[in-house]
Design a protein around this motif. Structure first.
Motif, PDB file in Angstrom:
ATOM      1  N   LYS A   8       0.806  -1.165  -0.038  1.00 22.33           N
ATOM      2  CA  LYS A   8       0.084   0.086  -0.047  1.00 22.33           C
ATOM      3  C   LYS A   8       0.875   1.222  -0.016  1.00 22.33           C
ATOM      4  O   LYS A   8       0.623   2.419  -0.559  1.00 22.33           O
ATOM      5  N   GLY A   9       1.847   1.240   0.859  1.00 20.86           N
ATOM      6  CA  GLY A   9       2.852   2.245   0.987  1.00 20.86           C
ATOM      7  C   GLY A   9       3.495   2.629  -0.370  1.00 20.86           C
ATOM      8  O   GLY A   9       3.575   3.774  -0.860  1.00 20.86           O
ATOM      9  N   TRP A  14       3.982   5.744  -5.366  1.00 17.58           N
ATOM     10  CA  TRP A  14       4.204   5.657  -6.839  1.00 17.58           C
ATOM     11  C   TRP A  14       3.031   6.349  -7.507  1.00 17.58           C
ATOM     12  O   TRP A  14       3.360   7.323  -8.571  1.00 17.58           O
ATOM     13  N   GLY A  15       1.876   6.916  -6.801  1.00 19.25           N
ATOM     14  CA  GLY A  15       0.842   7.477  -7.237  1.00 19.25           C
ATOM     15  C   GLY A  15       1.386   8.893  -7.132  1.00 19.25           C
ATOM     16  O   GLY A  15       0.951   9.734  -8.071  1.00 19.25           O
ATOM     17  N   ARG A  16       1.845   9.259  -6.022  1.00 17.22           N
ATOM     18  CA  ARG A  16       2.281  10.646  -5.856  1.00 17.22           C
ATOM     19  C   ARG A  16       3.245  11.160  -6.690  1.00 17.22           C
ATOM     20  O   ARG A  16       3.415  12.354  -7.217  1.00 17.22           O
TER      21      ARG A  16
ATOM     22  N   MET B  61       8.364  11.705  -5.735  1.00 18.24           N
ATOM     23  CA  MET B  61       7.582  11.151  -4.659  1.00 18.24           C
ATOM     24  C   MET B  61       6.712  12.008  -3.585  1.00 18.24           C
ATOM     25  O   MET B  61       5.820  11.539  -2.864  1.00 18.24           O
ATOM     26  N   GLN B  62       7.724  13.129  -3.250  1.00 22.26           N
ATOM     27  CA  GLN B  62       7.212  13.879  -2.086  1.00 22.26           C
ATOM     28  C   GLN B  62       6.371  15.133  -2.634  1.00 22.26           C
ATOM     29  O   GLN B  62       6.133  16.085  -1.824  1.00 22.26           O
ATOM     30  N   LEU B 299      16.489   0.067 -13.533  1.00 21.33           N
ATOM     31  CA  LEU B 299      15.235  -0.333 -12.979  1.00 21.33           C
ATOM     32  C   LEU B 299      15.549  -0.621 -11.565  1.00 21.33           C
ATOM     33  O   LEU B 299      14.645  -0.220 -10.586  1.00 21.33           O
ATOM     34  N   MET B 300      16.278  -1.443 -11.292  1.00 22.51           N
ATOM     35  CA  MET B 300      16.712  -1.872 -10.018  1.00 22.51           C
ATOM     36  C   MET B 300      16.909  -0.822  -9.085  1.00 22.51           C
ATOM     37  O   MET B 300      16.596  -0.871  -7.826  1.00 22.51           O
ATOM     38  N   ILE B 301      17.911   0.217  -9.592  1.00 20.41           N
ATOM     39  CA  ILE B 301      18.047   1.328  -8.618  1.00 20.41           C
ATOM     40  C   ILE B 301      16.879   2.221  -8.342  1.00 20.41           C
ATOM     41  O   ILE B 301      16.825   2.500  -7.151  1.00 20.41           O
ATOM     42  N   PHE B 302      15.953   2.270  -9.311  1.00 17.55           N
ATOM     43  CA  PHE B 302      14.730   3.101  -9.171  1.00 17.55           C
ATOM     44  C   PHE B 302      14.003   2.420  -8.148  1.00 17.55           C
ATOM     45  O   PHE B 302      13.235   2.750  -6.812  1.00 17.55           O
ATOM     46  N   VAL B 303      13.723   0.724  -8.139  1.00 19.83           N
ATOM     47  CA  VAL B 303      13.195   0.120  -7.125  1.00 19.83           C
ATOM     48  C   VAL B 303      13.793   0.382  -5.702  1.00 19.83           C
ATOM     49  O   VAL B 303      13.175   0.667  -4.756  1.00 19.83           O
ATOM     50  N   PHE B 304      15.075   0.314  -5.685  1.00 13.79           N
ATOM     51  CA  PHE B 304      15.787   0.705  -4.306  1.00 13.79           C
ATOM     52  C   PHE B 304      15.316   2.289  -3.738  1.00 13.79           C
ATOM     53  O   PHE B 304      15.147   2.388  -2.667  1.00 13.79           O
ATOM     54  N   MET B 305      15.381   3.043  -4.678  1.00 16.44           N
ATOM     55  CA  MET B 305      14.974   4.485  -4.063  1.00 16.44           C
ATOM     56  C   MET B 305      13.375   4.625  -3.836  1.00 16.44           C
ATOM     57  O   MET B 305      13.080   5.109  -2.720  1.00 16.44           O
ATOM     58  N   TRP B 306      12.630   3.977  -4.825  1.00 17.02           N
ATOM     59  CA  TRP B 306      11.226   3.742  -4.502  1.00 17.02           C
ATOM     60  C   TRP B 306      10.974   3.358  -2.968  1.00 17.02           C
ATOM     61  O   TRP B 306      10.123   4.062  -2.185  1.00 17.02           O
TER      62      TRP B 306
END
Lengths: 156, 352, 364
Positions: A8-9, A14-16, B61-62, B299-306
């Motif tokens: 969910k988080g 992702w949406g933001r 994201m913020q 892609l993997m780095i993005f996952v880490f950041m996400w």
């Protein structure tokens, strides 16, 4: 449990990512302030009767004013606000009976030196006392317009 | 067409050198040095780019914009930051072990450099083709622990010391599941050579045949690189910045960039071991192999950041508990299932 | 194995002490053996300053205590002086006070929620709550002209009436508030890592909470149903229908969760107040120079941190003889030292964050 909250988080962030951004690129775009905004002070010198109510209302003794008696009327010669001590509470504006002291919408009062922060709203010599005050009036007005000055420091 | 651009340059250089009458041995050495310098440049530029990318991704994201003013879209922000940090004083804490204190930011870049030497970036694009690649890689990757720990110790600061100790404890507990996760892949391929591992994923990527190993690797990799939710070593809200607390100026910047180099390594490793390395999926061969490698890596780095900008930080005892009680058994179970599966597949003849 | 303990000085310069707060930790490895809180780094002597100001001039100083919910700080002081002078506050002014007070509470709880996420390590939660708090601050700026230190309350009423554009704006904000709360719930409360970090950590039993005179969400997290707005309604709070969210375990998670629930209740109160608000004056008939009769008065309000009380003594002059503030953050901190014992360093941050202190208020 077991990872639902985690997913969910991730969904929320992702949406933001593709949402509208909140940033205002400040020096290039500016937000309109609300009418009541407590910004830089403005003094309408013509309305001011130098009664000193604002100076008394101030909790921090920010306002220093000097006046001289010219032709049986109080003449405001100096009106200095030590903005570095100002709380921007608005008690002085509220105390003003003549609606002379007001807040403006100007937000950038920052200066490079502490001493430049001081706001000199009026700094002018008292006019020569004359027998006929009617002649004095236009000259006084012209002076007061010139003197309704801004902060001594650089703008912005 | 872009496929052979780097290989082409190497061949051209070799031809040029032998044409100029350089003996073969020297020819090889010069070529190796050129390759390593190219990799060094690549790592540094990439680390700069990753700092920028992290800041942008985090900002997006913020609901923010992140750096936008320096250069087009703020691209030179990190360069400007580095410039600023270079101009700063390196503050030497009282009572610090000065030799170690000053040496650690310098040597922090050595493990990433050593590792990138053996990574296959594309078809025939590997500086040193080593047949114990995985083994070498894992051995070198854990070296950075000692550097963090030494930096924490030398700072003469209790926060740094706690951070350094955490770093050691974390690495000891998470190195194990990381290696055990990779063992499944190694069992199937039967080799430690990274090129061969990539080649053997031609039919199917190991992320599909070894999903549990992939998950364990991902989690342990996050812990390896000290990123949220396992950023206990830094723990900026608890022990401020752990081993980096006392570092200022470029000393801090070196640690900071090395973190991104480490992220690159873990992502590149993940790409090689699980995501098919430089192999093109769906037969999309017109995109060069090295580009595929970088796409997967990013892609993997993005996952880490996400993940980093979503999750809170785990506590130190929970970290240990999770590592030893969940990840290690899971990785061991994966090895067991892989072994049994291999025997069964061999018995029924689906796999030679 | 016998090991030696060491002392770690957490603060005053530390990112997670929410200001300049210091805790001296005696640690065994990472485990806290003894924790000694040392407040006082932000002491400005507001109580003493108040003695040299007129009654109205004290109001801007009360802002500077809990600057996250400055409206509520104004309210406590103003209520005490009104009690002393026996002033009847006009109906409309009471409603305005409730509306801005609850908005202020929402702003404060948003900070508490986000900052707690930041303490635990989820920095995105921090920016989300700050982003949403700006909407509240916009509303309050519209009303009072300032974004943080409002100085909006006056003895006998409020400084200015609500502007016309305020009503649609606040309704729009209240419409969005549940989605915001859901977002915090999804990002922080529901997160398993967050729950692992906060559940069963730093448990305050109801008895200990009462014994240590805790109040606000810190006490209600332990399941004690004590909200001043319900048990001793001041102002016009008896006219509103709202629930008091309570926790069960008294751990950090409950204390945190209650704040999000309280935001939802604030929405209910504000909506009712907006529906009921009458026309009329916003200031009572108060003399220009406020000279309360000789005597003293104590008034309490439920601030966002707990029970905020103000005690004013008058000697008949235009300046208060003595002003004392009962600051909930400071009193809630009293239990911190005991609460931290036996937990890890990371838990100290979690416990401190869950109490939700504002250093301006602690040190006054």
């Amino acid at each position: 449990m077991f990872g639902q909250g985690l997913i969910k988080g991730l969904q929320i962030t992702w949406g933001r990512m593709f949402d509208k951004k909140q940033t205002v690129k400040y020096p290039f775009e500016k937000i309109e302030m609300f009418p009541r905004y407590h910004g830089r002070f403005e003094l309408d010198v013509d309305k001011c009767i130098a009664c000193g109510l604002c100076a008394n209302a101030c909790p921090n003794k920010v306002i220093q004013l000097e006046k001289e008696k010219v032709d049986k009327k109080q003449f405001l010669t100096k009106y200095i606000m030590r903005i570095e001590y100002c709380l921007f509470c608005g008690l002085c504006v509220e105390a003003c009976n003549k609606d002379a002291l007001k807040f403006s919408n100007i937000i950038d009062m920052n200066q490079y030196r502490r001493s430049w922060v001081r706001l000199t709203l009026v700094d002018r010599p008292a006019p020569e006392p004359t027998e006929t005050p009617e002649e004095e009036t236009p000259a006084k007005e012209a002076k007061s317009e010139a003197a309704a000055g801004q902060a001594p420091g650089k703008e912005g | 067409m872009g496929e052979n651009i780097f290989v082409g340059i190497a061949t051209w250089l070799r031809g040029l050198l032998s044409g100029a009458g350089v003996p073969d041995m020297w020819n090889d050495t010069i070529l190796l040095v050129v390759k390593l310098v190219a990799i060094l440049l690549f790592i540094l530029v990439n680390a700069l780019w990753l700092v920028y990318m992290e800041r942008r991704v985090c900002a997006f994201m913020q609901s923010r914009l992140g750096p936008i003013h320096v250069g087009p879209k703020g691209l030179f922000q990190t360069a400007a930051d580095i410039g600023k940090l270079l101009g700063k004083e390196i503050i030497l804490p009282k009572g610090a072990d000065l030799l170690v204190f000053l040496l650690m930011p310098v040597v922090i870049f050595i493990p990433p450099l050593l590792i990138f030497g053996v990574l296959p970036f594309g078809k025939n694009m590997v500086a040193i083709d080593m047949n114990i690649g995985v083994f070498y890689l894992l051995a070198i990757a854990s070296l950075s622990t000692i550097i963090f720990w030494a930096a924490g110790w030398a700072s003469n600061n209790k926060y740094s010391l706690v951070g350094g100790m955490r770093s050691v404890a974390q690495m000891v507990s998470y190195e194990l599941p990381l290696i055990l996760a990779l063992l499944g892949v190694i069992m199937i391929t039967g080799t430690l050579n990274l090129n061969t591992i990539v080649d053997s994923q031609k039919s199917i990527w190991f992320v599909f045949t070894q999903p549990i190993a992939f998950l364990v690797y991902l989690i342990a990799g996050m812990a390896e690189t000290n990123r949220t939710p396992f950023c206990l070593v830094e723990g900026e809200s608890e022990i401020i910045a752990g081993p980096y607390t006392e570092y200022s100026g470029m000393g801090f910047a070196m640690f900071f960039l090395a973190e991104y180099a480490n992220v690159m390594i873990i992502s590149a490793m993940c790409t090689v071991m699980f995501l098919g390395g430089w192999l093109a999926p769906f037969g999309l061969d017109f995109i060069p192999s090295w580009l595929w490698f970088f796409l997967k890596m990013y892609l993997m780095i993005f996952v880490f950041m996400w993940v980093r900008w979503t999750y809170p930080r785990i506590r130190v005892d929970q970290l240990m508990g999770f590592g030893w009680k969940v990840l290690v058994p899971l990785a061991l179970a994966n090895i067991f299932v892989t072994g049994v599966g291999m025997y069964i597949f061999r018995a029924i003849g689906w796999w030679s | 194995m016998k090991t030696e303990t060491y002392t770690l000085n957490l603060g005053p310069q530390h990112p997670s002490t929410h200001g300049v707060f210091r805790i001296i930790l005696e640690l065994d490895g990472e485990t806290v053996v003894k924790a000694t809180p040392v407040p006082g780094y932000l002491h400005r002597g507001i109580e003493k300053l108040a003695e040299a100001r007129t009654y109205t001039q004290v109001i801007p100083y009360t802002d500077r205590m809990d600057y996250m919910a400055a409206m509520l700080m104004n309210w406590g002081y103003v209520a005490a002086v009104e009690k002393l002078m026996d002033i009847e506050v006009p109906e409309r002014a009471e409603y305005v006070r409730v509306i801005v007070g609850e908005l202020s509470r929402i702003a404060s709880h948003m900070i508490a929620t986000g900052a707690y996420g930041g303490d635990i390590g989820a920095l995105t939660a921090f920016t989300y709550t700050f982003r949403d708090r700006e909407y509240v601050l916009d509303l309050l700026e519209m009303v009072s002209g300032s974004r943080m230190t409002f100085s909006y309350f006056r003895i006998g009423g409020v400084a200015a009436d609500l502007p016309e554009e305020f009503f649609p704006a606040v309704r729009k904000f209240l419409g969005e508030l549940p989605a915001m709360c859901d977002e915090y719930d999804g990002l922080i409360t529901g997160n398993e890592i967050f729950q692992a970090r906060t559940k069963q950590v730093g448990i305050i039993t109801p008895e200990m909470g009462i014994n240590y005179s805790l109040s606000g969400p810190t006490l209600r997290g332990s399941g004690v149903n004590y909200d001043l707005r319900k048990v001793r309604p001041y102002g016009i709070y008896d006219r509103f229908d709202f629930d008091v969210p309570l926790g069960q375990n008294g751990d950090c998670f409950d204390r945190f969760r209650i704040r999000i629930d309280e935001m939802r209740q604030c929405k209910r109160i504000i909506e009712q107040a907006l529906d009921q608000i009458p026309e009329g004056p916003i200031m009572a008939k108060v003399p220009k120079v406020i000279k309360p009769p000789v005597g003293d008065a104590y008034a309490e309000v439920e601030s966002s941190k707990g029970v905020y009380g103000c005690y004013v003594v008058s000697d008949g002059s235009p300046k208060p003889y003595r002003v004392h503030f009962r600051r909930p953050s400071y009193i809630n901190l009293g239990y911190l030292g005991k609460l931290c014992e036996g937990w890890k360093i990371a838990d100290v941050i979690a416990i401190l964050g869950s109490i939700d202190i504002v250093l301006g208020e602690v040190d006054c």
